[in-house]
Design a protein around this motif. Structure first.
Motif, PDB file in Angstrom:
ATOM      1  N   HIS A  68       0.832  -1.198   0.000  1.00 61.46           N
ATOM      2  CA  HIS A  68       0.000   0.000   0.000  1.00 61.46           C
ATOM      3  C   HIS A  68       0.870   1.252   0.000  1.00 61.46           C
ATOM      4  O   HIS A  68       1.848   1.348   0.754  1.00 61.46           O
ATOM      5  N   SER A  69       0.504   2.191  -0.854  1.00 60.98           N
ATOM      6  CA  SER A  69       1.195   3.471  -0.928  1.00 60.98           C
ATOM      7  C   SER A  69       0.245   4.565  -0.451  1.00 60.98           C
ATOM      8  O   SER A  69      -0.804   4.792  -1.065  1.00 60.98           O
ATOM      9  N   ASP A  70       0.570   5.210   0.656  1.00 53.57           N
ATOM     10  CA  ASP A  70      -0.308   6.226   1.238  1.00 53.57           C
ATOM     11  C   ASP A  70      -0.645   7.310   0.225  1.00 53.57           C
ATOM     12  O   ASP A  70       0.236   7.839  -0.459  1.00 53.57           O
ATOM     13  N   GLY A  71      -1.927   7.607   0.137  1.00 52.38           N
ATOM     14  CA  GLY A  71      -2.377   8.700  -0.716  1.00 52.38           C
ATOM     15  C   GLY A  71      -2.670   8.302  -2.139  1.00 52.38           C
ATOM     16  O   GLY A  71      -3.395   9.011  -2.850  1.00 52.38           O
ATOM     17  N   ASP A  72      -2.097   7.196  -2.612  1.00 48.37           N
ATOM     18  CA  ASP A  72      -2.365   6.756  -3.984  1.00 48.37           C
ATOM     19  C   ASP A  72      -3.716   6.060  -4.049  1.00 48.37           C
ATOM     20  O   ASP A  72      -3.998   5.158  -3.248  1.00 48.37           O
ATOM     21  N   PRO A  73      -4.563   6.434  -5.004  1.00 44.10           N
ATOM     22  CA  PRO A  73      -5.880   5.801  -5.091  1.00 44.10           C
ATOM     23  C   PRO A  73      -5.795   4.391  -5.653  1.00 44.10           C
ATOM     24  O   PRO A  73      -4.813   4.005  -6.289  1.00 44.10           O
ATOM     25  N   THR A  95      -9.199   5.236  -1.572  1.00 44.55           N
ATOM     26  CA  THR A  95      -7.927   4.739  -1.063  1.00 44.55           C
ATOM     27  C   THR A  95      -8.170   3.616  -0.069  1.00 44.55           C
ATOM     28  O   THR A  95      -9.211   3.549   0.579  1.00 44.55           O
ATOM     29  N   SER A  97      -7.144   1.831   3.471  1.00 50.18           N
ATOM     30  CA  SER A  97      -6.662   2.373   4.737  1.00 50.18           C
ATOM     31  C   SER A  97      -6.733   1.312   5.822  1.00 50.18           C
ATOM     32  O   SER A  97      -7.496   0.339   5.730  1.00 50.18           O
ATOM     33  N   HIS A 124      -3.122  -0.518  -8.139  1.00 51.60           N
ATOM     34  CA  HIS A 124      -2.629   0.435  -7.137  1.00 51.60           C
ATOM     35  C   HIS A 124      -1.119   0.542  -7.265  1.00 51.60           C
ATOM     36  O   HIS A 124      -0.408  -0.474  -7.210  1.00 51.60           O
ATOM     37  N   ASP A 125      -0.665   1.762  -7.476  1.00 48.36           N
ATOM     38  CA  ASP A 125       0.769   2.042  -7.524  1.00 48.36           C
ATOM     39  C   ASP A 125       1.482   1.115  -8.526  1.00 48.36           C
ATOM     40  O   ASP A 125       2.568   0.589  -8.258  1.00 48.36           O
TER      41      ASP A 125
END
Length: 546
Positions: A68-73, A95, A97, A124-125
């Motif tokens: 998981h990359s914070d802030g990436d939808p 996102t 969380s 995601h990312d």
């Protein structure tokens, strides 16, 4: 009684907080189609879809926290083909969380066409999920030639492998109906390699939100299960083990309970409230269902699981919740200190022992009574028929079934009599059974429909529980005893594991049960037909097909 603030804090929520709706409303984006091979390390629980409508379905996945990359939808691609060469939409779906354990849902209702098959995948990312296949419902006024469902229930992860799901994934069915006990509340070692579960709490039984999330995560890592839910859009209800065995709500005490001996902290009201709330929240996070969920409400009002689905004019499917609103079981089945007398036992809000509760009971009567489809099917967690099978002093059912709530059982049967062709699709019993529905089973009342009870995927049946000989002869003797003691029963088997399918056409409904062993790896598990029954439309007649 514990305060709502303390309960919310136990779930990691601030008082006054409100979760997002049960699904994230997908919005179009200009993002190009995701590419690359599926990354199961980033999406370790795979993908799933559920609760179809004529114009969409709910799609679901979970990201690994390490990916998981914070802030990436999280984005979603939906296409008309498995190769994604013909996309119909790209969506940003919010996102992931930690407060939802990195699960993501997107509701595609009003975005797709009726009676179609689509493929979908998340990204995601730069990492792409496995692809899932979803199917939408036909229009309400359509006239389908057929509707077919795979039926699964009772899948204790620690008690065997999921060979049944290996075959469900390849079956040519329209949808998957899960009848409950998707997870079991126990952790600990298993006699089956790779099936141990170590709960975060260190306890042998789920005691916290972290424990319930761990159970759902673990069950959804099974590759055979993933394949089945990636292949078929699911409709799901639950049973007791998603929280605790034989659970019920005491309307007298205004609090939830486990069955007698089912949880060591059953007398701790604050703990049991938090336990139920945690189990409900984890189920909601991990199930692609379009249901109302309000974590701010008291336990008995927090989840609106009961709902219905219309498959054109061929089939109405009514899905009930037979655990959240049920009152205490009959005297003798109550946990201490509730086991006092019949007169004192807690009952439903109107004074009558209940499985459905007043509001759901009224809703059920309206849904069944207003159905104008050729077939009305009922996704029913616990067996309605009497099944008094005495084997070595152990009965095949207990008061935890509809038999413990005779007045409401008879009322439900009378409702079903108003439908043109009523079929109960039932889980919980860990056995396969076929028979007729009646208002009561101790007189000559006319049948109001038929009941098909689905074998367990892996949970203990009578053969395992009573250590009966694992032979065809022993299975036949138990089945014969069931038929002799219960004249409304046409078939009974509690020696095999597996799953079932049911197909509805304008002329007939056909139920086929399959035996699939749980003792060998899923990919190696053979399948054999256990039994098959036909019910002609307009006639409460069970015709066995050899």
């Amino acid at each position: 009684m514990p305060s709502r603030r303390r309960l919310l804090e136990s779930l990691g929520l601030a008082a006054g907080s409100v979760l997002v709706p049960p699904t994230v409303d997908a919005s179009p984006t200009d993002r190009s189609a995701a590419t690359g091979p599926p990354d199961r390390e980033a999406f370790p629980q795979g993908v799933a879809s559920g609760d179809p409508t004529p114009s969409g379905a709910v799609v679901w996945t979970r990201l690994s926290p390490t990916a998981h990359s914070d802030g990436d939808p999280v984005s979603l691609t939906v296409a008309r083909d498995e190769a994604f060469q013909f996309p119909v939409g790209f969506y940003d779906v919010g996102t992931a969380s930690a407060d939802r354990d990195y699960t993501v849902k997107a509701d595609l209702d009003d975005r797709l066409n009726a009676d179609r098959t689509y493929w979908y995948r998340f990204e995601h990312d730069g990492r792409v999920s496995p692809a899932g296949r979803l199917r939408t419902l036909p229009e309400p006024d359509a006239s389908p030639d057929s509707v077919s469902l795979a039926l699964c229930t009772c899948q204790d992860y620690r008690n065997g492998y999921y060979g049944a799901y290996h075959h469900v994934a390849d079956d040519d069915v329209d949808f998957l109906l899960h009848l409950g006990d998707f997870v079991y509340e126990h952790g600990g070692p298993s006699e089956y390699a790779g099936r141990d579960i170590d709960l975060p709490s260190g306890n042998a039984i789920a005691s916290s939100l972290a424990d319930f999330r761990h159970l759902h995560r673990t069950y959804r890592t099974d590759r055979a299960l993933q394949a089945a839910f990636e292949a078929h859009t699911a409709i799901a209800t639950w049973d007791d083990h998603e929280i605790v065995n034989d659970r019920f709500y005491s309307y007298r005490d205004d609090r939830p309970y486990a069955g007698d001996g089912a949880h060591p902290r059953n007398d701790d009201e604050a703990f049991m409230r938090s336990l139920f709330a945690a189990g409900i929240r984890a189920w909601w996070e991990y199930t692609p269902a379009r249901v109302r969920y309000d974590p701010d409400a008291d336990v008995v009002d927090s989840l609106g699981l009961y709902r219905s689905f219309r498959f054109g004019d061929l089939l109405d499917l009514v899905v009930t919740d037979e655990r959240l609103f049920r009152s205490a079981p009959p005297d003798g089945e109550l946990p201490t200190p509730l086991a006092t007398s019949v007169a004192d036992q807690p009952s439903g809000p109107d004074g009558t022992p209940t499985v459905l509760g007043e509001r759901q009971r009224s809703w059920f009567a309206d849904e069944v009574g207003s159905s104008d489809a050729t077939w009305t099917a009922w996704a029913n967690e616990i067996v309605h028929m009497d099944l008094d099978v005495d084997v070595r002093g152990a009965a095949a059912y207990s008061a935890d079934s509809w038999a413990g709530y005779e007045e409401e059982r008879a009322s439900v049967a009378r409702d079903l009599a108003a439908a043109e062709n009523a079929v109960a699709l039932t889980g919980d019993l860990h056995s396969c059974a076929v028979g007729h529905l009646h208002p009561t089973y101790d007189d000559d009342s006319e049948p109001v429909g038929v009941e098909f009870v689905v074998p367990a995927v892996s949970s203990p049946n009578l053969q395992e529980t009573l250590d009966l000989p694992a032979t065809d002869l022993a299975a036949e003797l138990v089945g014969r005893a069931a038929r002799q003691e219960n004249p409304h029963v046409s078939f009974f088997d509690s020696h095999h594991w597996g799953y079932a399918t049911v197909e509805f056409t304008p002329e007939e409904a056909t139920y086929t049960a399959y035996a699939v062993p749980k003792s060998v790896s899923a990919s190696d598990a053979p399948r054999e037909r256990l039994t098959e029954y036909r019910v002609p439309a307009g006639r409460d007649v069970l015709q066995r097909r050899d």
